[in-house]
Design a protein around this motif. Structure first.
Motif, short mmCIF file in Angstrom:
data_model
loop_
_atom_site.label_atom_id
_atom_site.label_comp_id
_atom_site.label_asym_id
_atom_site.label_seq_id
_atom_site.Cartn_x
_atom_site.Cartn_y
_atom_site.Cartn_z
N GLY A 119 0.81 -1.22 0.00
CA GLY A 119 0.00 0.00 0.00
C GLY A 119 0.84 1.26 0.00
N LYS A 120 0.25 2.31 -0.53
CA LYS A 120 0.92 3.61 -0.55
C LYS A 120 0.45 4.43 0.64
CE LYS A 120 1.44 3.56 -5.51
NZ LYS A 120 1.20 4.18 -6.79
N ILE A 121 0.79 3.92 1.83
CA ILE A 121 0.45 4.61 3.06
C ILE A 121 1.73 4.86 3.83
CG2 ILE A 121 -1.91 3.72 3.24
CD1 ILE A 121 -0.92 1.50 5.00
N GLY A 122 1.63 5.68 4.85
CA GLY A 122 2.81 6.01 5.64
C GLY A 122 3.33 4.84 6.43
N THR A 123 4.47 5.04 7.05
CA THR A 123 5.11 3.97 7.82
C THR A 123 4.23 3.51 8.97
OG1 THR A 123 7.25 4.92 7.26
CG2 THR A 123 7.20 3.33 9.06
N ALA A 124 3.65 4.47 9.69
CA ALA A 124 2.78 4.09 10.81
C ALA A 124 1.58 3.30 10.32
CB ALA A 124 2.32 5.34 11.56
N GLY A 125 1.02 3.70 9.19
CA GLY A 125 -0.11 2.97 8.61
C GLY A 125 0.27 1.56 8.20
N LYS A 126 1.49 1.42 7.65
CA LYS A 126 1.94 0.08 7.26
C LYS A 126 2.13 -0.81 8.47
CE LYS A 126 4.11 1.15 2.88
NZ LYS A 126 5.24 0.95 2.00
N ILE A 127 2.70 -0.25 9.54
CA ILE A 127 2.91 -1.03 10.77
C ILE A 127 1.58 -1.46 11.36
CG2 ILE A 127 3.74 -0.90 13.14
CD1 ILE A 127 6.02 0.90 12.07
N LEU A 128 0.63 -0.51 11.47
CA LEU A 128 -0.67 -0.84 12.04
C LEU A 128 -1.44 -1.81 11.15
CD1 LEU A 128 -1.78 2.64 13.41
CD2 LEU A 128 -1.00 0.65 14.72
N SER A 129 -1.34 -1.64 9.86
CA SER A 129 -2.00 -2.56 8.94
C SER A 129 -1.39 -3.95 9.04
CB SER A 129 -1.91 -2.02 7.51
OG SER A 129 -2.64 -2.82 6.63
N GLY A 130 -0.08 -4.03 9.18
CA GLY A 130 0.58 -5.33 9.34
C GLY A 130 0.18 -6.01 10.64
N ILE A 131 0.12 -5.25 11.73
CA ILE A 131 -0.30 -5.82 13.01
C ILE A 131 -1.75 -6.29 12.92
CG2 ILE A 131 -0.82 -5.26 15.42
CD1 ILE A 131 1.65 -3.39 15.34
N SER A 132 -2.60 -5.48 12.31
CA SER A 132 -4.01 -5.86 12.13
C SER A 132 -4.13 -7.12 11.28
CB SER A 132 -4.76 -4.70 11.48
OG SER A 132 -6.08 -5.08 11.17
N GLY A 133 -3.32 -7.24 10.25
CA GLY A 133 -3.35 -8.42 9.40
C GLY A 133 -2.95 -9.68 10.14
N VAL A 134 -1.86 -9.60 10.91
CA VAL A 134 -1.39 -10.76 11.68
C VAL A 134 -2.44 -11.15 12.72
CG1 VAL A 134 0.34 -11.54 13.33
CG2 VAL A 134 1.05 -10.31 11.27
N LEU A 135 -3.01 -10.17 13.43
CA LEU A 135 -4.03 -10.48 14.43
C LEU A 135 -5.28 -11.08 13.78
CD1 LEU A 135 -3.76 -7.42 16.85
CD2 LEU A 135 -2.97 -9.76 17.22
N GLY A 136 -5.66 -10.58 12.61
CA GLY A 136 -6.82 -11.14 11.91
C GLY A 136 -6.59 -12.59 11.51
N ILE A 137 -5.40 -12.90 11.04
CA ILE A 137 -5.09 -14.28 10.66
C ILE A 137 -5.05 -15.19 11.88
CG2 ILE A 137 -3.28 -15.76 9.69
CD1 ILE A 137 -2.69 -13.43 7.72
N LEU A 138 -4.44 -14.71 12.98
CA LEU A 138 -4.42 -15.50 14.21
C LEU A 138 -5.83 -15.73 14.75
CD1 LEU A 138 -1.32 -13.98 16.06
CD2 LEU A 138 -1.50 -16.22 14.94
N LEU A 139 -6.67 -14.69 14.69
CA LEU A 139 -8.04 -14.83 15.14
C LEU A 139 -8.80 -15.85 14.29
CD1 LEU A 139 -10.21 -13.65 17.09
CD2 LEU A 139 -10.82 -12.11 15.22
N SER A 140 -8.58 -15.82 13.00
CA SER A 140 -9.27 -16.78 12.13
C SER A 140 -8.82 -18.21 12.42
CB SER A 140 -9.04 -16.44 10.66
OG SER A 140 -7.70 -16.66 10.29
N ILE A 141 -7.54 -18.39 12.71
CA ILE A 141 -7.05 -19.74 13.05
C ILE A 141 -7.69 -20.21 14.35
CG2 ILE A 141 -5.00 -21.03 13.77
CD1 ILE A 141 -3.41 -19.27 11.77
N LEU A 142 -7.78 -19.32 15.34
CA LEU A 142 -8.42 -19.66 16.61
C LEU A 142 -9.88 -20.04 16.38
CD1 LEU A 142 -8.35 -19.73 19.74
CD2 LEU A 142 -9.07 -17.35 19.66
N PHE A 143 -10.59 -19.26 15.56
CA PHE A 143 -11.99 -19.56 15.28
C PHE A 143 -12.15 -20.89 14.56
CE2 PHE A 143 -13.98 -15.02 15.23
CZ PHE A 143 -13.69 -14.89 16.57
N LEU A 144 -11.24 -21.21 13.65
CA LEU A 144 -11.34 -22.46 12.90
C LEU A 144 -11.01 -23.67 13.77
CD1 LEU A 144 -9.78 -21.38 9.50
CD2 LEU A 144 -12.18 -21.94 9.94
N VAL A 145 -10.08 -23.51 14.72
CA VAL A 145 -9.67 -24.63 15.56
C VAL A 145 -10.70 -24.91 16.65
CG1 VAL A 145 -7.91 -25.40 17.20
CG2 VAL A 145 -7.22 -24.29 15.08
#
Length: 183
Positions: A119-145
């Motif tokens: 994405g063409k967003i600032g550094t802070a936006g990339k960091i927050l988006s990355g953290i949100s992405g990792v947490l979303g994937i972890l949450l989905s794994i928890l929900f599936l298990v």
């Protein structure tokens, strides 16, 4: 001023009553978690039945014109069947709904990670988006298990949020009353 352009200031009683009701609902959701899940399942199933009937009778409207096709009829029938099965088998429907939430969280997590790296967003936006992405994937794994435990957790967290919103509404009621006395 027209009646449509007047500023609306909620009364103390309305805010206080809303806060009390929301807080009570949150407490009930936490205390009666299983019943809350069943009520949510039945409401979701009934909603699906109404959506299926809507798809059968009207179909989608494109540019103000109704357009009913054979696939809308099939989709309407399938939605009604899923709704009826949701009422007949509420535990399986709970698992189904949690799986839907898991796939939504997985999709959201993946898109957030893609946004973080491309994405063409600032550094802070990339960091927050990355953290949100990792947490979303972890949450989905928890929900599936653990879908049933996840359903209970979702209801408990929703109850906590309702309690917090109820307390905030009560505080807002006292702030409005204090401001009204000063004015």
């Amino acid at each position: 001023m027209s009646e449509f352009t007047e500023d609306y200031t909620p009364s103390f009683g309305a805010l206080f009553g809303r806060g009390i009701l929301i807080t009570i609902l949150g407490i009930l959701m936490i205390v009666f978690t299983y019943a809350s899940i069943l009520i949510g399942d039945v409401l979701a199933a009934v909603l699906l039945i109404f959506l299926g009937i809507s798809a059968l009778t009207t179909g989608p409207a494109f540019f103000g014109r109704e357009k009913r096709t054979w696939w809308m009829v099939i989709l309407g029938i399938l939605i009604i069947i899923i709704g009826i099965l949701g009422i007949l088998f509420p535990v399986m429907f709970t698992v189904y709904l949690v799986y839907l939430a898991a796939f939504a969280a997985l999709f959201s997590g993946i898109t957030d990670l893609v946004t973080a790296f491309t994405g063409k967003i600032g550094t802070a936006g990339k960091i927050l988006s990355g953290i949100s992405g990792v947490l979303g994937i972890l949450l989905s794994i928890l929900f599936l298990v653990q879908p049933l435990i996840s359903a209970f957790t979702i209801i408990d967290v929703a109850g906590m949020f309702l309690i917090a919103f109820g307390v905030l509404a009560i505080i807002e009621a006292f702030i409005v009353r204090s401001a009204a006395k000063k004015a």
